[in-house]
Structure formats: C-alpha cells, structure tokens
Design a protein around this motif. Sequence first.
Motif, mmCIF file in Angstrom:
data_model
loop_
_atom_site.group_PDB
_atom_site.id
_atom_site.type_symbol
_atom_site.label_atom_id
_atom_site.label_comp_id
_atom_site.label_asym_id
_atom_site.label_seq_id
_atom_site.Cartn_x
_atom_site.Cartn_y
_atom_site.Cartn_z
ATOM 1 N N HIS A 270 0.824 -1.206 0.000
ATOM 2 C CA HIS A 270 0.000 0.000 0.000
ATOM 3 C C HIS A 270 0.862 1.262 0.000
ATOM 4 N N MET A 271 1.882 1.278 0.836
ATOM 5 C CA MET A 271 2.718 2.470 0.928
ATOM 6 C C MET A 271 3.676 2.593 -0.246
ATOM 7 N N LYS A 272 4.033 1.468 -0.856
ATOM 8 C CA LYS A 272 4.833 1.514 -2.073
ATOM 9 C C LYS A 272 4.050 2.173 -3.198
ATOM 10 N N ARG A 273 2.753 1.880 -3.254
ATOM 11 C CA ARG A 273 1.908 2.519 -4.266
ATOM 12 C C ARG A 273 1.850 4.033 -4.041
ATOM 13 N N GLN A 274 1.790 4.441 -2.776
ATOM 14 C CA GLN A 274 1.791 5.869 -2.472
ATOM 15 C C GLN A 274 3.119 6.511 -2.902
ATOM 16 N N SER A 275 4.213 5.837 -2.593
ATOM 17 C CA SER A 275 5.526 6.356 -2.980
ATOM 18 C C SER A 275 5.651 6.435 -4.495
#
Length: 264
Positions: A90-95
Amino acid sequence: MSYTSGIYLLVGLPVLVLICAIVPQMLRRLAILGFSYLFFFTFSKYLIVYIFATTLWTYIIGRGLGYLTNRRKVLTKDLPREERKKITNHMKRQSRAVMIVGIGALLLVLLYLKYFNFFGEIINAIASKEMISAVSLMAPIGISFYTLQAISYMVDVYWEKTEAEKSLLKIAMFLCFFPQVMEGPIALYSDTAQQIYEAKKPTMDSVIDGTIRILWGLFKKLLVADRLNVVVAALFDHYQDYSGIMMLFAGIAYTAQLYCEFSG
C-alpha cells in the motif's frame, strides 16, 4: 560568460578559487552556489527561476518519498509477514504515485519548453493545416541536464538507493554546479553531491591539477572541436558537391567533434 571566455577563465574562476581558499567551509558552499547561480544568470537572466523551482520541487518530492519510506518501516516493524506485506504494498503505491507526480511535472516543463513547437510542426504537417500555432519559448541553459539529474535523484530515493536529503543547500549545489550546467555530464546524486557539498579548500596541488585539466579541455574544445566544426559544416551544408568518401570523413569528423566538445 562561457567556459572559454576570458572573464570566466581569468576573473570569475580565479576569484572563486581565491575565496574558497580563505573562507570557512560554510562560506565556501555559499560561494560555490552563488557563483553557479551567477554563471547561470549570465546566460538565462530571469529564466533562472526554472532552476530555483526545480530545486525546490526536487527537495519536496525527495522529502515526501523519504517520509513514506520511514513511515513504512515504522508501521511494518515487528508485524506478521502477511500484514507487513499488505502495508508495504500500500505504501509503495503511495511512494510510486509521489515519484510519478514529481517526475511528470519536470518532464512536462522540459517537453513544453524544448519540444512544443517541434511536435506542433509534425502535427500540422500530418493534418496538412495549422492546428497548433507556434509559440515563442525560451528554454534556460542546462534545463535538460539539471532536469535529468533531478529525476535520477527522485528515482534513487524511491528505490532507497539514496536517502532523502534534508539539506536544501545540498540539493541546490548538486543541481546547479556550474561546471556541469551547460554540457553535463549528467551525474548521479550518490556520485557527486557529497563531494560538491564538502567544498574542500583548494590546495596548490589541486589548483595545478585543475589548471592542467582546464588547459587540456580548452585544447580539445578550441583547437580540435571548433576547427572540426568548420570542416563538418562545410561538408554537410554542401553534401551534394562531395563524394561518398568525403561524406564518410564528415561523419567521422563530426563524431570526433562531439567527443571533444563534451569531454573538453
């Protein structure tokens, strides 16, 4: 002020070296940054605003990517594997979204300034009518070089090859370092930023070595590249008057000209 002008070689550069030899490290950093902006301003005038904006944008995007990376590590610490994987994805997608926005903005500016009219002419030629009117645009010197360096920095921060830089000064010095502004080379942040930021005090040995390298560069630029340019231009401008052998020579000479131009 160009790399081969008298005011650069006999006034600007010696004065900067002298200043860096007598002031403390922080003032050396500011002197190098100030001279870089002055060098840039002599070519681009008010268009220097682009490198200011690029520097600030690169810093913001880098800090955003760094925050998300650190936040991900905190949230996933000591979690079971499945939960850790879910949060990481999820946070990789945000990054990735932050990186795409950062790179996209820089590329849009670069493409608009340098290639809007070029692509407009192609579209008009295909449509056989003027669908896109040409606009008067001025691209600042070095925009391709510092844009690509900014993009490489963002990509490295995203892939965690480089930590997000907390110093805006360091980012600024990396992007506008005056020996690279006009003709590169395009450098990775991890390869050059720290060396530039350290702003070591010049020594007699380093001044001698630097002078020798400058003279060698001037030789390649002025006595090789510029002389070859006369021959290459004459051959290419009147190619119909020359044989295939001469045009082959022109191609080889042009290759040598480009090499000496950029390496010099």
